[in-house]
Design an enzyme around this catalytic site. Structure first.
Site, PDB file in Angstrom:
ATOM      1  N   LYS A 269     -11.219  24.578  21.035  1.00 10.34           N
ATOM      2  CA  LYS A 269     -10.045  25.270  21.593  1.00 10.34           C
ATOM      3  C   LYS A 269      -8.763  24.846  20.884  1.00 10.34           C
ATOM      4  O   LYS A 269      -7.924  25.667  20.563  1.00 10.34           O
ATOM      5  CB  LYS A 269      -9.876  24.970  23.090  1.00 10.34           C
ATOM      6  CG  LYS A 269     -11.043  25.380  23.960  1.00 10.34           C
ATOM      7  CD  LYS A 269     -10.735  25.176  25.455  1.00 10.34           C
ATOM      8  CE  LYS A 269     -10.480  23.731  25.834  1.00 10.34           C
ATOM      9  NZ  LYS A 269     -11.626  22.825  25.676  1.00 10.34           N
TER      10      LYS A 269
ATOM     11  N   ARG B 151      -7.580  24.544  34.461  1.00 12.99           N
ATOM     12  CA  ARG B 151      -8.881  23.867  34.473  1.00 12.99           C
ATOM     13  C   ARG B 151      -9.519  23.908  35.855  1.00 12.99           C
ATOM     14  O   ARG B 151     -10.619  23.415  36.030  1.00 12.99           O
ATOM     15  CB  ARG B 151      -8.652  22.415  34.096  1.00 12.99           C
ATOM     16  CG  ARG B 151      -8.862  22.169  32.576  1.00 12.99           C
ATOM     17  CD  ARG B 151      -9.398  20.888  32.422  1.00 12.99           C
ATOM     18  NE  ARG B 151      -9.744  20.093  31.365  1.00 12.99           N
ATOM     19  CZ  ARG B 151      -9.192  19.782  30.243  1.00 12.99           C
ATOM     20  NH1 ARG B 151      -8.120  20.360  29.846  1.00 12.99           N
ATOM     21  NH2 ARG B 151      -9.708  18.898  29.450  1.00 12.99           N
TER      22      ARG B 151
ATOM     23  N   ARG C 197     -14.970  13.314  16.213  1.00 12.48           N
ATOM     24  CA  ARG C 197     -13.646  13.929  16.232  1.00 12.48           C
ATOM     25  C   ARG C 197     -12.551  12.882  16.065  1.00 12.48           C
ATOM     26  O   ARG C 197     -12.611  11.808  16.651  1.00 12.48           O
ATOM     27  CB  ARG C 197     -13.458  14.668  17.559  1.00 12.48           C
ATOM     28  CG  ARG C 197     -12.094  15.301  17.704  1.00 12.48           C
ATOM     29  CD  ARG C 197     -12.132  16.384  18.720  1.00 12.48           C
ATOM     30  NE  ARG C 197     -11.914  15.887  20.074  1.00 12.48           N
ATOM     31  CZ  ARG C 197     -11.680  16.692  21.107  1.00 12.48           C
ATOM     32  NH1 ARG C 197     -11.656  18.003  20.938  1.00 12.48           N
ATOM     33  NH2 ARG C 197     -11.484  16.195  22.304  1.00 12.48           N
TER      34      ARG C 197
ATOM     35  N   ARG D 247      -9.862   9.296  20.178  1.00  8.36           N
ATOM     36  CA  ARG D 247      -9.420   9.220  21.571  1.00  8.36           C
ATOM     37  C   ARG D 247     -10.405   8.380  22.366  1.00  8.36           C
ATOM     38  O   ARG D 247     -11.613   8.526  22.207  1.00  8.36           O
ATOM     39  CB  ARG D 247      -9.380  10.629  22.171  1.00  8.36           C
ATOM     40  CG  ARG D 247      -8.209  11.431  21.726  1.00  8.36           C
ATOM     41  CD  ARG D 247      -8.362  12.895  22.051  1.00  8.36           C
ATOM     42  NE  ARG D 247      -8.812  13.166  23.416  1.00  8.36           N
ATOM     43  CZ  ARG D 247      -8.929  14.390  23.919  1.00  8.36           C
ATOM     44  NH1 ARG D 247      -8.602  15.439  23.190  1.00  8.36           N
ATOM     45  NH2 ARG D 247      -9.352  14.582  25.144  1.00  8.36           N
TER      46      ARG D 247
ATOM     47  N   ARG E  42     -16.713  14.068  31.384  1.00 11.90           N
ATOM     48  CA  ARG E  42     -15.850  15.222  31.098  1.00 11.90           C
ATOM     49  C   ARG E  42     -16.663  16.524  31.134  1.00 11.90           C
ATOM     50  O   ARG E  42     -16.186  17.550  31.601  1.00 11.90           O
ATOM     51  CB  ARG E  42     -15.154  15.045  29.751  1.00 11.90           C
ATOM     52  CG  ARG E  42     -14.065  13.974  29.811  1.00 11.90           C
ATOM     53  CD  ARG E  42     -13.572  13.605  28.436  1.00 11.90           C
ATOM     54  NE  ARG E  42     -12.844  14.666  27.779  1.00 11.90           N
ATOM     55  CZ  ARG E  42     -12.738  14.788  26.455  1.00 11.90           C
ATOM     56  NH1 ARG E  42     -13.314  13.903  25.656  1.00 11.90           N
ATOM     57  NH2 ARG E  42     -12.041  15.766  25.948  1.00 11.90           N
TER      58      ARG E  42
END
Ligand code: AMP
Length: 221
Positions: free
Chosen positions: A17, A92, A131, A164, A175
């Site tokens: 996204k 969300r 990532r 992160r 998550r």
């Protein structure tokens, strides 16, 4: 706020996204609103919002709706959102989506589309593990799939790339559960409004972007 691209991006963490939001921002001259980026900045600055939010972010839980909605409402009033906006990571929950509808209704505008980026579970895990995020501009890279020209340095702005905390394996599982429980119901919410577009989020960034633009079609200008 005025006419233009008004798009919500939906999809699990790691769906791409953020990457697509930045491309849409460039293409449509819209503002990109990433609630995750705003919260991480607040945490780094240790301001009151950041101090409140960090306890939720660190365990992969959602920050309370009222904090998020106020933050987005304020951001939408800024000048760079006048030509339109790309929402990445918001809404969300159903209450967040209802609040967004109310905010837009007050402004006399509506969403053009809610675009869902579909990616299988195993691909998400692989993407999140590698990532890296730019500390300065929030741009994303991947140690294997899209490595930066210089290790640890953002191609877009030269900022420092980091992993992160919540991209670590322990937090990712939570998550994904939170996504399935609280965010996936938004697909039906937007389907019922006739706004939902769905695309396959597996493949090269440019190919996915072509799918995004085709799906948006005439919905965003
Ligand atoms: P993201 O960068 O979008 O994956 O967001 C990182 C973290 O920020 C999430 O795991 C949540 O803890 C928090 N967060 C971001 N956006 C929202 C939102 N719309 N509602 C609640 N919490 C959020």
């Amino acid at each position: 706020m005025a006419a233009g691209a008004r798009v919500v991006l939906l999809g699990p963490p790691g769906a791409g996204k953020g990457t697509q939001a930045k491309l849409l921002q460039d293409r449509f001259g819209a503002c990109q609103i990433s609630t995750g980026d705003i919260l991480r900045k607040a945490v780094a600055e240790k301001n009151p919002l950041g101090q409140e939010a960090s306890q939720y972010i660190s365990r992969g839980a959602l920050v309370p709706d009222d904090l998020i909605v106020n933050m987005v409402a304020a951001r939408l009033k800024e000048k760079d959102c006048e030509p339109g906006f790309i929402l990445d990571g918001f809404p969300r929950t159903i209450p967040q989506a209802e609040s967004l509808d109310a905010i837009l209704q007050r402004e006399g505008i509506a969403l053009n589309a809610a675009l869902s980026v579909r990616v299988p579970h195993d691909v998400v895990i692989e993407r999140l593990a590698g990532r890296r995020t730019c500390r300065n501009c929030g741009s994303l890279s991947h140690v294997v799939f899209s490595p930066p020209k210089k290790a640890g340095v953002c191609d877009r702005c030269g900022g420092e790339l980091f992993q992160r905390d919540d991209d670590r394996e322990e937090t990712v599982a939570n998550r994904l559960k939170v996504y399935n429980d609280q965010t996936a119901p938004l697909l039906d919410y937007y389907r019922q409004q006739g706004l939902l577009k769905e695309i396959d989020g597996v493949g090269a960034v440019d190919d996915i972007n072509a799918r995004v633009l085709a799906a948006l079609g005439g919905a965003a200008k």
